[in-house]
Design a protein around this motif. Structure first.
Motif, PDB file in Angstrom:
ATOM      1  N   PRO A  82     112.892  48.453  56.998  1.00 54.79           N
ATOM      2  CA  PRO A  82     112.487  47.967  58.331  1.00 54.79           C
ATOM      3  C   PRO A  82     111.036  47.507  58.399  1.00 54.79           C
ATOM      4  O   PRO A  82     110.717  46.555  59.102  1.00 54.79           O
ATOM      5  N   ASN A  83     110.144  48.172  57.640  1.00 53.26           N
ATOM      6  CA  ASN A  83     108.725  47.826  57.709  1.00 53.26           C
ATOM      7  C   ASN A  83     108.380  46.545  56.950  1.00 53.26           C
ATOM      8  O   ASN A  83     107.297  45.980  57.147  1.00 53.26           O
ATOM      9  N   LEU A  84     109.290  46.098  56.077  1.00 49.37           N
ATOM     10  CA  LEU A  84     108.971  44.964  55.208  1.00 49.37           C
ATOM     11  C   LEU A  84     109.881  43.752  55.396  1.00 49.37           C
ATOM     12  O   LEU A  84     109.530  42.647  54.990  1.00 49.37           O
ATOM     13  N   GLU A  85     111.063  43.953  55.996  1.00 48.95           N
ATOM     14  CA  GLU A  85     112.074  42.886  56.005  1.00 48.95           C
ATOM     15  C   GLU A  85     111.562  41.590  56.627  1.00 48.95           C
ATOM     16  O   GLU A  85     111.907  40.492  56.164  1.00 48.95           O
ATOM     17  N   ASP A  86     110.741  41.685  57.670  1.00 47.23           N
ATOM     18  CA  ASP A  86     110.245  40.474  58.319  1.00 47.23           C
ATOM     19  C   ASP A  86     109.150  39.777  57.517  1.00 47.23           C
ATOM     20  O   ASP A  86     108.787  38.632  57.822  1.00 47.23           O
ATOM     21  N   LEU A  87     108.618  40.481  56.499  1.00 43.47           N
ATOM     22  CA  LEU A  87     107.522  39.910  55.714  1.00 43.47           C
ATOM     23  C   LEU A  87     108.018  39.154  54.479  1.00 43.47           C
ATOM     24  O   LEU A  87     107.253  38.428  53.846  1.00 43.47           O
ATOM     25  N   VAL A  88     109.304  39.326  54.127  1.00 43.14           N
ATOM     26  CA  VAL A  88     109.833  38.743  52.892  1.00 43.14           C
ATOM     27  C   VAL A  88     110.134  37.259  53.085  1.00 43.14           C
ATOM     28  O   VAL A  88     110.814  36.860  54.033  1.00 43.14           O
ATOM     29  N   VAL A  89     109.612  36.433  52.175  1.00 43.77           N
ATOM     30  CA  VAL A  89     109.912  34.997  52.142  1.00 43.77           C
ATOM     31  C   VAL A  89     110.825  34.751  50.942  1.00 43.77           C
ATOM     32  O   VAL A  89     110.482  35.107  49.808  1.00 43.77           O
ATOM     33  N   ILE A  90     111.998  34.151  51.183  1.00 43.76           N
ATOM     34  CA  ILE A  90     112.983  33.934  50.120  1.00 43.76           C
ATOM     35  C   ILE A  90     112.929  32.476  49.660  1.00 43.76           C
ATOM     36  O   ILE A  90     112.980  31.553  50.476  1.00 43.76           O
ATOM     37  N   LYS A  91     112.854  32.296  48.348  1.00 41.60           N
ATOM     38  CA  LYS A  91     112.824  30.948  47.775  1.00 41.60           C
ATOM     39  C   LYS A  91     114.242  30.469  47.471  1.00 41.60           C
ATOM     40  O   LYS A  91     115.210  31.228  47.561  1.00 41.60           O
ATOM     41  N   ILE A  93      94.542  44.583  55.520  1.00 40.06           N
ATOM     42  CA  ILE A  93      94.463  44.355  54.079  1.00 40.06           C
ATOM     43  C   ILE A  93      95.630  43.456  53.690  1.00 40.06           C
ATOM     44  O   ILE A  93      96.702  43.523  54.299  1.00 40.06           O
ATOM     45  N   ARG A  94      95.411  42.581  52.694  1.00 44.23           N
ATOM     46  CA  ARG A  94      96.464  41.644  52.306  1.00 44.23           C
ATOM     47  C   ARG A  94      97.415  42.299  51.306  1.00 44.23           C
ATOM     48  O   ARG A  94      97.001  42.902  50.324  1.00 44.23           O
ATOM     49  N   LEU A  95      98.712  42.131  51.581  1.00 43.74           N
ATOM     50  CA  LEU A  95      99.757  42.579  50.666  1.00 43.74           C
ATOM     51  C   LEU A  95     100.425  41.336  50.087  1.00 43.74           C
ATOM     52  O   LEU A  95     101.052  40.560  50.805  1.00 43.74           O
ATOM     53  N   HIS A  96     100.262  41.132  48.765  1.00 40.74           N
ATOM     54  CA  HIS A  96     100.849  39.984  48.077  1.00 40.74           C
ATOM     55  C   HIS A  96     101.681  40.512  46.918  1.00 40.74           C
ATOM     56  O   HIS A  96     101.149  41.098  45.966  1.00 40.74           O
ATOM     57  N   SER A 121     111.696  39.770  42.532  1.00 41.37           N
ATOM     58  CA  SER A 121     112.903  39.238  41.910  1.00 41.37           C
ATOM     59  C   SER A 121     114.015  39.217  42.965  1.00 41.37           C
ATOM     60  O   SER A 121     113.811  39.621  44.114  1.00 41.37           O
ATOM     61  N   ARG A 122     115.198  38.765  42.586  1.00 40.94           N
ATOM     62  CA  ARG A 122     116.321  38.786  43.526  1.00 40.94           C
ATOM     63  C   ARG A 122     116.583  40.210  44.024  1.00 40.94           C
ATOM     64  O   ARG A 122     116.815  40.428  45.214  1.00 40.94           O
ATOM     65  N   GLU A 123     116.576  41.168  43.100  1.00 42.07           N
ATOM     66  CA  GLU A 123     116.796  42.565  43.481  1.00 42.07           C
ATOM     67  C   GLU A 123     115.661  43.074  44.345  1.00 42.07           C
ATOM     68  O   GLU A 123     115.879  43.843  45.293  1.00 42.07           O
ATOM     69  N   GLY A 124     114.444  42.660  44.039  1.00 40.63           N
ATOM     70  CA  GLY A 124     113.300  43.050  44.856  1.00 40.63           C
ATOM     71  C   GLY A 124     113.427  42.532  46.278  1.00 40.63           C
ATOM     72  O   GLY A 124     113.118  43.237  47.240  1.00 40.63           O
ATOM     73  N   VAL A 125     113.900  41.282  46.405  1.00 39.45           N
ATOM     74  CA  VAL A 125     114.133  40.701  47.734  1.00 39.45           C
ATOM     75  C   VAL A 125     115.177  41.516  48.482  1.00 39.45           C
ATOM     76  O   VAL A 125     115.014  41.863  49.661  1.00 39.45           O
ATOM     77  N   ARG A 126     116.273  41.835  47.798  1.00 39.57           N
ATOM     78  CA  ARG A 126     117.367  42.560  48.439  1.00 39.57           C
ATOM     79  C   ARG A 126     116.893  43.904  48.985  1.00 39.57           C
ATOM     80  O   ARG A 126     117.200  44.280  50.122  1.00 39.57           O
ATOM     81  N   GLN A 127     116.133  44.650  48.171  1.00 31.77           N
ATOM     82  CA  GLN A 127     115.714  45.981  48.602  1.00 31.77           C
ATOM     83  C   GLN A 127     114.634  45.917  49.675  1.00 31.77           C
ATOM     84  O   GLN A 127     114.624  46.730  50.604  1.00 31.77           O
ATOM     85  N   CYS A 128     113.722  44.966  49.556  1.00 33.75           N
ATOM     86  CA  CYS A 128     112.669  44.854  50.575  1.00 33.75           C
ATOM     87  C   CYS A 128     113.247  44.410  51.914  1.00 33.75           C
ATOM     88  O   CYS A 128     112.741  44.802  52.971  1.00 33.75           O
ATOM     89  N   LYS A 129     114.315  43.592  51.876  1.00 31.57           N
ATOM     90  CA  LYS A 129     114.960  43.171  53.117  1.00 31.57           C
ATOM     91  C   LYS A 129     115.696  44.331  53.789  1.00 31.57           C
ATOM     92  O   LYS A 129     116.068  44.242  54.966  1.00 31.57           O
ATOM     93  N   SER A 130     115.908  45.406  53.045  1.00 32.29           N
ATOM     94  CA  SER A 130     116.565  46.594  53.601  1.00 32.29           C
ATOM     95  C   SER A 130     115.575  47.583  54.187  1.00 32.29           C
ATOM     96  O   SER A 130     115.987  48.607  54.748  1.00 32.29           O
ATOM     97  N   ILE A 176     106.093  38.469  49.205  1.00 32.35           N
ATOM     98  CA  ILE A 176     105.460  38.935  50.442  1.00 32.35           C
ATOM     99  C   ILE A 176     103.997  38.547  50.364  1.00 32.35           C
ATOM    100  O   ILE A 176     103.334  38.818  49.365  1.00 32.35           O
ATOM    101  N   ASN A 177     103.510  37.896  51.377  1.00 30.98           N
ATOM    102  CA  ASN A 177     102.099  37.527  51.433  1.00 30.98           C
ATOM    103  C   ASN A 177     101.673  37.650  52.896  1.00 30.98           C
ATOM    104  O   ASN A 177     101.782  36.701  53.672  1.00 30.98           O
ATOM    105  N   ALA A 178     101.222  38.865  53.272  1.00 28.57           N
ATOM    106  CA  ALA A 178     100.961  39.143  54.684  1.00 28.57           C
ATOM    107  C   ALA A 178      99.835  40.154  54.820  1.00 28.57           C
ATOM    108  O   ALA A 178      99.434  40.808  53.848  1.00 28.57           O
ATOM    109  N   ILE A 179      99.343  40.291  56.042  1.00 28.58           N
ATOM    110  CA  ILE A 179      98.309  41.271  56.352  1.00 28.58           C
ATOM    111  C   ILE A 179      98.985  42.527  56.915  1.00 28.58           C
ATOM    112  O   ILE A 179      99.789  42.442  57.849  1.00 28.58           O
ATOM    113  N   ILE A 180      98.670  43.666  56.332  1.00 26.47           N
ATOM    114  CA  ILE A 180      99.195  44.935  56.820  1.00 26.47           C
ATOM    115  C   ILE A 180      98.024  45.875  57.064  1.00 26.47           C
ATOM    116  O   ILE A 180      96.872  45.551  56.765  1.00 26.47           O
TER     117      ILE A 180
END
Length: 314
Positions: free
Chosen positions: A248-257, A230-233, A237-246, A264-268
Protein backbone atom coordinates in the motif's frame (compact mmCIF):
# COMPACT_ATOMS: atom_id res chain seq x y z
CA UNK A 1 -52.73 -2.96 16.96
CA UNK A 2 -50.45 -6.00 17.14
CA UNK A 3 -48.58 -6.82 20.35
CA UNK A 4 -45.23 -6.48 18.55
CA UNK A 5 -46.11 -2.96 17.38
CA UNK A 6 -47.34 -2.01 20.87
CA UNK A 7 -44.12 -3.31 22.46
CA UNK A 8 -42.02 -1.32 19.99
CA UNK A 9 -43.98 1.87 20.76
CA UNK A 10 -43.57 1.36 24.50
CA UNK A 11 -39.86 0.58 24.05
CA UNK A 12 -39.33 3.88 22.24
CA UNK A 13 -41.39 5.74 24.86
CA UNK A 14 -39.59 4.42 27.95
CA UNK A 15 -36.14 4.68 26.30
CA UNK A 16 -36.76 8.39 25.76
CA UNK A 17 -38.16 9.06 29.26
CA UNK A 18 -35.78 6.75 31.23
CA UNK A 19 -37.93 7.28 34.36
CA UNK A 20 -41.66 6.54 34.18
CA UNK A 21 -44.65 5.08 36.00
CA UNK A 22 -47.10 2.42 34.93
CA UNK A 23 -49.82 5.05 35.02
CA UNK A 24 -47.96 7.21 32.49
CA UNK A 25 -47.79 4.30 30.04
CA UNK A 26 -51.43 3.45 30.71
CA UNK A 27 -52.47 7.03 29.93
CA UNK A 28 -50.21 7.32 26.88
CA UNK A 29 -51.35 4.09 25.20
CA UNK A 30 -54.85 3.76 26.69
CA UNK A 31 -54.25 0.32 28.19
CA UNK A 32 -54.83 -1.10 31.67
CA UNK A 33 -52.26 -1.02 34.45
CA UNK A 34 -52.26 -4.83 34.46
CA UNK A 35 -51.41 -4.89 30.74
CA UNK A 36 -48.64 -2.32 31.31
CA UNK A 37 -46.97 -4.56 33.90
CA UNK A 38 -47.19 -7.51 31.53
CA UNK A 39 -45.58 -5.50 28.72
CA UNK A 40 -42.80 -4.31 31.04
CA UNK A 41 -42.01 -7.93 31.91
CA UNK A 42 -41.87 -8.72 28.18
CA UNK A 43 -39.46 -5.83 27.57
CA UNK A 44 -37.30 -6.98 30.48
CA UNK A 45 -37.18 -10.51 29.01
CA UNK A 46 -36.09 -8.97 25.68
CA UNK A 47 -33.05 -7.44 27.41
CA UNK A 48 -34.18 -3.91 28.29
CA UNK A 49 -32.57 -3.18 31.72
CA UNK A 50 -35.53 -1.88 33.77
CA UNK A 51 -35.32 -1.27 37.53
CA UNK A 52 -38.53 -1.20 39.58
CA UNK A 53 -38.63 1.35 42.41
CA UNK A 54 -40.86 0.35 45.31
CA UNK A 55 -42.99 2.67 47.43
CA UNK A 56 -45.77 5.20 47.10
CA UNK A 57 -43.88 7.28 44.56
CA UNK A 58 -42.29 4.29 42.93
CA UNK A 59 -42.03 3.62 39.26
CA UNK A 60 -39.53 2.30 36.77
CA UNK A 61 -36.08 3.39 35.62
CA UNK A 62 -34.34 2.31 32.42
CA UNK A 63 -30.79 1.66 33.68
CA UNK A 64 -29.30 2.08 30.23
CA UNK A 65 -30.60 3.64 27.05
CA UNK A 66 -28.07 1.80 24.89
CA UNK A 67 -30.50 -0.89 23.72
CA UNK A 68 -31.54 0.10 20.21
CA UNK A 69 -35.09 -0.32 18.97
CA UNK A 70 -35.68 -2.90 16.21
CA UNK A 71 -34.25 -1.89 12.84
CA UNK A 72 -35.79 -3.21 9.64
CA UNK A 73 -33.22 -4.26 7.05
CA UNK A 74 -33.87 -5.27 3.48
CA UNK A 75 -32.47 -8.63 2.44
CA UNK A 76 -29.60 -7.00 0.51
CA UNK A 77 -28.80 -4.71 3.46
CA UNK A 78 -28.59 -7.71 5.81
CA UNK A 79 -26.33 -9.60 3.38
CA UNK A 80 -24.11 -6.51 3.05
CA UNK A 81 -23.59 -6.49 6.84
CA UNK A 82 -22.29 -10.07 6.69
CA UNK A 83 -20.07 -8.96 3.80
CA UNK A 84 -18.59 -6.37 6.18
CA UNK A 85 -18.17 -9.01 8.90
CA UNK A 86 -16.13 -11.09 6.43
CA UNK A 87 -13.51 -8.32 6.25
CA UNK A 88 -12.80 -8.86 9.97
CA UNK A 89 -12.73 -12.64 9.94
CA UNK A 90 -8.95 -13.11 9.88
CA UNK A 91 -8.13 -10.75 12.75
CA UNK A 92 -7.41 -12.69 15.93
CA UNK A 93 -8.43 -9.78 18.17
CA UNK A 94 -10.94 -7.00 17.59
CA UNK A 95 -12.02 -4.20 19.94
CA UNK A 96 -15.59 -5.54 20.09
CA UNK A 97 -15.10 -9.18 19.12
CA UNK A 98 -17.76 -10.61 21.44
CA UNK A 99 -20.29 -7.98 20.40
CA UNK A 100 -19.62 -8.63 16.71
CA UNK A 101 -20.25 -12.35 17.18
CA UNK A 102 -23.43 -11.63 19.12
CA UNK A 103 -24.72 -9.16 16.52
CA UNK A 104 -23.89 -11.59 13.72
CA UNK A 105 -25.77 -14.43 15.47
CA UNK A 106 -28.84 -12.26 16.17
CA UNK A 107 -28.97 -10.98 12.60
CA UNK A 108 -28.49 -14.42 11.03
CA UNK A 109 -31.20 -15.95 13.24
CA UNK A 110 -33.70 -13.33 12.11
CA UNK A 111 -33.15 -13.91 8.38
CA UNK A 112 -35.51 -15.84 6.14
CA UNK A 113 -34.21 -19.04 4.57
CA UNK A 114 -33.44 -17.47 1.19
CA UNK A 115 -31.37 -14.72 2.82
CA UNK A 116 -29.55 -17.30 4.96
CA UNK A 117 -28.58 -19.19 1.81
CA UNK A 118 -27.17 -15.98 0.32
CA UNK A 119 -25.11 -15.36 3.46
CA UNK A 120 -23.82 -18.96 3.46
CA UNK A 121 -22.78 -18.61 -0.18
CA UNK A 122 -21.13 -15.28 0.51
CA UNK A 123 -19.03 -16.75 3.31
CA UNK A 124 -17.99 -19.70 1.12
CA UNK A 125 -16.97 -17.74 -1.97
CA UNK A 126 -15.47 -14.45 -0.81
CA UNK A 127 -13.26 -13.27 2.00
CA UNK A 128 -10.83 -10.47 2.88
CA UNK A 129 -7.67 -12.39 3.66
CA UNK A 130 -5.09 -11.13 6.12
CA UNK A 131 -2.26 -13.20 7.60
CA UNK A 132 -3.72 -14.92 10.65
CA UNK A 133 -1.51 -13.82 13.53
CA UNK A 134 -1.00 -16.02 16.58
CA UNK A 135 -0.08 -12.94 18.61
CA UNK A 136 -2.75 -11.92 21.11
CA UNK A 137 -3.75 -8.28 21.65
CA UNK A 138 -5.65 -8.46 24.96
CA UNK A 139 -5.50 -4.72 25.72
CA UNK A 140 -6.80 -3.55 22.34
CA UNK A 141 -10.25 -2.53 23.59
CA UNK A 142 -8.80 -0.78 26.67
CA UNK A 143 -6.42 1.28 24.53
CA UNK A 144 -9.19 2.24 22.09
CA UNK A 145 -11.49 3.31 24.93
CA UNK A 146 -8.70 5.43 26.45
CA UNK A 147 -8.25 7.19 23.10
CA UNK A 148 -11.99 7.81 22.72
CA UNK A 149 -12.27 9.08 26.32
CA UNK A 150 -9.24 11.37 25.82
CA UNK A 151 -7.20 9.75 28.61
CA UNK A 152 -3.46 9.47 29.19
CA UNK A 153 -1.93 6.10 30.01
CA UNK A 154 1.05 4.78 31.94
CA UNK A 155 1.97 1.44 30.34
CA UNK A 156 4.57 -1.30 30.45
CA UNK A 157 5.82 -1.71 26.87
CA UNK A 158 7.99 -4.49 25.46
CA UNK A 159 10.57 -3.36 22.90
CA UNK A 160 14.04 -4.37 21.68
CA UNK A 161 15.59 -2.82 24.78
CA UNK A 162 13.31 -4.77 27.13
CA UNK A 163 10.19 -3.82 29.04
CA UNK A 164 10.00 -0.11 29.82
CA UNK A 165 7.44 2.24 31.34
CA UNK A 166 5.82 4.75 28.98
CA UNK A 167 3.67 7.80 29.69
CA UNK A 168 1.56 8.30 26.59
CA UNK A 169 -1.62 9.71 25.13
CA UNK A 170 -3.13 7.31 22.54
CA UNK A 171 -4.78 8.98 19.57
CA UNK A 172 -6.36 5.83 18.12
CA UNK A 173 -5.59 2.37 16.75
CA UNK A 174 -5.43 0.93 13.24
CA UNK A 175 -4.94 -2.52 11.74
CA UNK A 176 -2.32 -3.35 9.12
CA UNK A 177 -1.12 -6.72 7.85
CA UNK A 178 -2.93 -8.58 10.65
CA UNK A 179 -1.45 -6.47 13.47
CA UNK A 180 -2.81 -3.53 15.49
CA UNK A 181 -0.86 -0.28 15.80
CA UNK A 182 -1.31 2.71 18.12
CA UNK A 183 0.04 6.19 17.35
CA UNK A 184 0.49 7.93 20.70
CA UNK A 185 2.06 11.08 22.04
CA UNK A 186 5.07 10.14 24.19
CA UNK A 187 5.35 12.69 27.01
CA UNK A 188 9.02 11.84 27.62
CA UNK A 189 10.12 12.31 23.99
CA UNK A 190 7.52 15.01 23.31
CA UNK A 191 6.40 13.62 19.97
CA UNK A 192 4.01 11.10 18.45
CA UNK A 193 5.47 7.60 18.15
CA UNK A 194 4.03 4.40 16.72
CA UNK A 195 3.49 1.45 19.10
CA UNK A 196 2.43 -2.16 18.50
CA UNK A 197 -0.63 -2.78 20.66
CA UNK A 198 0.27 -6.44 21.23
CA UNK A 199 3.54 -5.30 22.86
CA UNK A 200 1.70 -3.44 25.62
CA UNK A 201 2.29 -5.76 28.57
CA UNK A 202 0.01 -3.93 31.00
CA UNK A 203 -1.74 -0.64 31.65
CA UNK A 204 -0.50 0.65 34.99
CA UNK A 205 -2.97 3.50 35.32
CA UNK A 206 -4.97 6.00 33.34
CA UNK A 207 -5.49 9.68 34.01
CA UNK A 208 -7.70 12.47 32.76
CA UNK A 209 -6.23 14.61 29.99
CA UNK A 210 -6.82 18.35 29.54
CA UNK A 211 -4.50 18.93 26.59
CA UNK A 212 -5.61 18.90 22.94
CA UNK A 213 -4.09 16.29 20.63
CA UNK A 214 -4.75 15.29 17.04
CA UNK A 215 -7.05 12.33 16.47
CA UNK A 216 -6.20 9.35 14.27
CA UNK A 217 -7.82 10.82 11.15
CA UNK A 218 -5.88 14.08 11.54
CA UNK A 219 -2.65 12.16 12.22
CA UNK A 220 -3.03 10.12 9.03
CA UNK A 221 -3.57 13.31 7.03
CA UNK A 222 -0.57 15.11 8.51
CA UNK A 223 1.57 11.97 8.30
CA UNK A 224 1.41 12.07 4.50
CA UNK A 225 3.49 15.23 4.56
CA UNK A 226 7.22 14.58 4.12
CA UNK A 227 8.80 16.09 7.21
CA UNK A 228 12.29 14.87 6.15
CA UNK A 229 12.04 14.57 2.34
CA UNK A 230 14.41 12.16 0.66
CA UNK A 231 14.49 10.71 -2.86
CA UNK A 232 13.76 7.02 -3.34
CA UNK A 233 15.05 5.73 -6.70
CA UNK A 234 14.78 1.98 -7.27
CA UNK A 235 15.05 -0.11 -10.46
CA UNK A 236 12.61 -3.02 -10.47
CA UNK A 237 12.41 -6.31 -12.34
CA UNK A 238 9.01 -7.73 -13.31
CA UNK A 239 8.85 -9.53 -9.96
CA UNK A 240 9.95 -6.37 -8.18
CA UNK A 241 7.11 -4.47 -9.86
CA UNK A 242 4.60 -7.14 -8.87
CA UNK A 243 5.58 -7.13 -5.20
CA UNK A 244 5.89 -3.35 -4.89
CA UNK A 245 2.44 -2.96 -6.45
CA UNK A 246 1.15 -5.15 -3.61
CA UNK A 247 2.49 -2.79 -0.96
CA UNK A 248 0.00 0.00 0.00
CA UNK A 249 2.81 2.46 0.77
CA UNK A 250 4.55 1.94 -2.58
CA UNK A 251 1.95 0.90 -5.17
CA UNK A 252 1.21 4.46 -6.31
CA UNK A 253 4.92 5.19 -6.72
CA UNK A 254 5.68 2.34 -9.16
CA UNK A 255 6.12 3.27 -12.84
CA UNK A 256 5.78 0.28 -15.20
CA UNK A 257 7.64 0.19 -18.51
CA UNK A 258 6.50 -1.53 -21.72
CA UNK A 259 8.58 -4.65 -21.04
CA UNK A 260 6.96 -5.14 -17.60
CA UNK A 261 9.93 -3.93 -15.60
CA UNK A 262 9.71 -0.61 -13.80
CA UNK A 263 11.09 1.83 -11.32
CA UNK A 264 10.31 4.09 -8.37
CA UNK A 265 11.58 7.64 -8.48
CA UNK A 266 9.78 9.71 -5.84
CA UNK A 267 10.17 11.79 -2.70
CA UNK A 268 9.34 10.03 0.56
CA UNK A 269 9.86 10.80 4.23
CA UNK A 270 13.22 9.69 5.61
CA UNK A 271 11.45 8.15 8.58
CA UNK A 272 9.96 5.50 6.28
CA UNK A 273 13.33 3.92 5.39
CA UNK A 274 13.34 1.45 8.29
CA UNK A 275 9.79 0.36 7.40
CA UNK A 276 10.45 -0.27 3.68
CA UNK A 277 13.95 -1.78 4.03
CA UNK A 278 12.66 -5.32 4.87
CA UNK A 279 10.72 -5.37 1.59
CA UNK A 280 13.72 -4.41 -0.54
CA UNK A 281 15.95 -6.80 1.39
CA UNK A 282 13.46 -9.58 0.61
CA UNK A 283 13.34 -8.61 -3.07
CA UNK A 284 17.09 -9.09 -3.40
CA UNK A 285 18.12 -8.99 -7.08
CA UNK A 286 14.64 -7.85 -8.12
CA UNK A 287 15.18 -4.33 -6.73
CA UNK A 288 18.33 -2.26 -7.21
CA UNK A 289 18.52 0.79 -4.95
CA UNK A 290 20.00 3.79 -6.79
CA UNK A 291 19.35 6.19 -3.92
CA UNK A 292 19.24 7.09 -1.08
CA UNK A 293 22.58 5.95 0.26
CA UNK A 294 20.99 5.56 3.70
CA UNK A 295 18.76 2.75 2.42
CA UNK A 296 21.72 1.05 0.72
CA UNK A 297 23.63 1.21 4.01
CA UNK A 298 20.71 -0.37 5.88
CA UNK A 299 20.55 -3.26 3.40
CA UNK A 300 24.33 -3.77 3.49
CA UNK A 301 24.28 -3.93 7.30
CA UNK A 302 21.41 -6.42 7.28
CA UNK A 303 23.31 -8.60 4.78
CA UNK A 304 26.47 -8.44 6.93
CA UNK A 305 24.51 -9.43 10.04
CA UNK A 306 23.09 -12.46 8.24
CA UNK A 307 26.49 -13.49 6.83
CA UNK A 308 28.10 -13.24 10.27
CA UNK A 309 25.74 -15.98 11.45
CA UNK A 310 27.02 -18.34 8.74
CA UNK A 311 30.83 -18.03 8.49
CA UNK A 312 32.57 -19.97 5.74
CA UNK A 313 34.25 -23.19 6.84
CA UNK A 314 37.99 -23.46 6.12
Amino acid sequence: MSKAKRLLDILLFVSAKKKFTAQEISDEFNISIRTVHRYILDLSDMGLPIYAEQGRNGGYTVLSSRLLPPILFTEDEAVSIFFAFQSLHYYRDLPFNTEIQSASHKLYSSLQEEAKRKVDQLQSYITFWNPKRAIETPLLKDVLEAAIENKNLHIHYESKSGTTTKHIHPIGVYAHDGLWYMPAFDFTKQKILLFRVDRIVSIIESEENKEVFVNLKEWFSSNYENKQPIRLHVLLSREGVRQCKSEPNLEDLVVIKEDGTGYINAIIDKGELNFISPLFYRLGMHAQIVEPKELVDILRQQAKDILSMYPEND
